[in-house]
Design a protein around this motif. Sequence first.
Motif, PDB file in Angstrom:
ATOM      1  N   ASP A 197       0.703  -1.454  -0.160  1.00 46.14           N
ATOM      2  CA  ASP A 197      -0.006  -0.031  -0.435  1.00 46.14           C
ATOM      3  C   ASP A 197       0.694   0.778  -0.022  1.00 46.14           C
ATOM      4  N   ARG A 198       1.721   1.117   0.733  1.00 45.68           N
ATOM      5  CA  ARG A 198       2.900   2.288   0.454  1.00 45.68           C
ATOM      6  C   ARG A 198       3.556   2.534  -0.407  1.00 45.68           C
ATOM      7  N   LEU A 199       4.191   1.514  -1.246  1.00 45.47           N
ATOM      8  CA  LEU A 199       5.031   1.376  -2.341  1.00 45.47           C
ATOM      9  C   LEU A 199       3.411   2.140  -2.791  1.00 45.47           C
ATOM     10  N   CYS A 200       2.904   1.870  -2.786  1.00 48.91           N
ATOM     11  CA  CYS A 200       1.613   2.229  -4.576  1.00 48.91           C
ATOM     12  C   CYS A 200       1.735   3.635  -4.284  1.00 48.91           C
ATOM     13  N   LEU A 201       0.861   4.440  -3.258  1.00 47.55           N
ATOM     14  CA  LEU A 201       0.962   5.550  -2.641  1.00 47.55           C
ATOM     15  C   LEU A 201       2.227   6.747  -2.763  1.00 47.55           C
ATOM     16  N   ARG A 202       3.125   5.772  -3.560  1.00 50.55           N
ATOM     17  CA  ARG A 202       4.210   6.502  -3.262  1.00 50.55           C
ATOM     18  C   ARG A 202       4.743   6.883  -5.305  1.00 50.55           C
ATOM     19  N   LEU A 203       4.220   5.461  -5.465  1.00 48.18           N
ATOM     20  CA  LEU A 203       4.589   5.444  -7.238  1.00 48.18           C
ATOM     21  C   LEU A 203       3.291   6.192  -8.119  1.00 48.18           C
ATOM     22  N   GLY A 204       2.151   6.299  -6.888  1.00 45.53           N
ATOM     23  CA  GLY A 204       0.896   7.077  -7.470  1.00 45.53           C
ATOM     24  C   GLY A 204      -0.197   6.515  -8.482  1.00 45.53           C
ATOM     25  N   VAL A 205      -0.236   5.162  -8.521  1.00 41.97           N
ATOM     26  CA  VAL A 205      -0.739   3.674  -9.112  1.00 41.97           C
ATOM     27  C   VAL A 205      -2.066   3.244  -8.066  1.00 41.97           C
ATOM     28  N   GLY A 206      -3.080   2.079  -8.503  1.00 48.10           N
ATOM     29  CA  GLY A 206      -3.547   1.412  -7.427  1.00 48.10           C
ATOM     30  C   GLY A 206      -3.248   0.382  -8.140  1.00 48.10           C
ATOM     31  N   ALA A 207      -2.532  -0.455  -8.234  1.00 41.99           N
ATOM     32  CA  ALA A 207      -2.103  -1.894  -7.800  1.00 41.99           C
ATOM     33  C   ALA A 207      -0.322  -1.909  -8.101  1.00 41.99           C
ATOM     34  N   LEU A 208       0.738  -3.045  -7.805  1.00 48.24           N
ATOM     35  CA  LEU A 208       1.897  -2.363  -7.382  1.00 48.24           C
ATOM     36  C   LEU A 208       2.346  -2.960  -8.284  1.00 48.24           C
ATOM     37  N   PRO A 209       2.955  -2.627  -9.143  1.00 51.36           N
ATOM     38  CA  PRO A 209       3.581  -2.884 -10.323  1.00 51.36           C
ATOM     39  C   PRO A 209       4.862  -4.160  -9.949  1.00 51.36           C
ATOM     40  N   ASN A 210       4.489  -4.977 -11.193  1.00 50.43           N
ATOM     41  CA  ASN A 210       5.966  -6.501 -11.288  1.00 50.43           C
ATOM     42  C   ASN A 210       7.139  -6.127 -10.242  1.00 50.43           C
ATOM     43  N   LEU A 211       7.237  -4.834 -11.206  1.00 52.90           N
ATOM     44  CA  LEU A 211       9.116  -4.509 -10.498  1.00 52.90           C
ATOM     45  C   LEU A 211       9.321  -4.599  -9.639  1.00 52.90           C
ATOM     46  N   PHE A 212       8.197  -4.020  -8.786  1.00 52.05           N
ATOM     47  CA  PHE A 212       8.544  -2.889  -6.956  1.00 52.05           C
ATOM     48  C   PHE A 212       8.262  -4.472  -6.309  1.00 52.05           C
TER      49      PHE A 212
END
Length: 109
Positions: free
Chosen positions: A30-45
């Motif tokens: 969730d924290r990564l998605c917020l920082r990336l500005g995306v709704g779902a975590l990209p596979n790369l992350f």
Amino acid sequence: MEMLERVKKRIPDAMLKDEVLEEYISTISDRLCLRLGVGALPNLFESICVDAVVKMYRRAYYEGISSEGAANISTTFVDDVLSEYAQEIGDWKTQQANVGGSGKVVRFL
């Protein structure tokens, strides 16, 4: 490979239940998605997510210490387990902006 299984491989001696590890994974994701500005975590992350979950887990066992004193017993923990990945996050966001892959779509009906 599922992230839970990856985390378990990194910390095989973990005495935590799967539900607790899954909560750690959800929190970091969730924290990564917020920082990336995306709704779902990209596979790369996913690797960064696994890495940060391991750090979050180990923080409870004093492996997240950024400084420690001996005489007066002063211990400081890293506040943000994702701060180490700020460069990767910034680079990804820049790349997405350059290729127009921000994930934001406007649809006119």
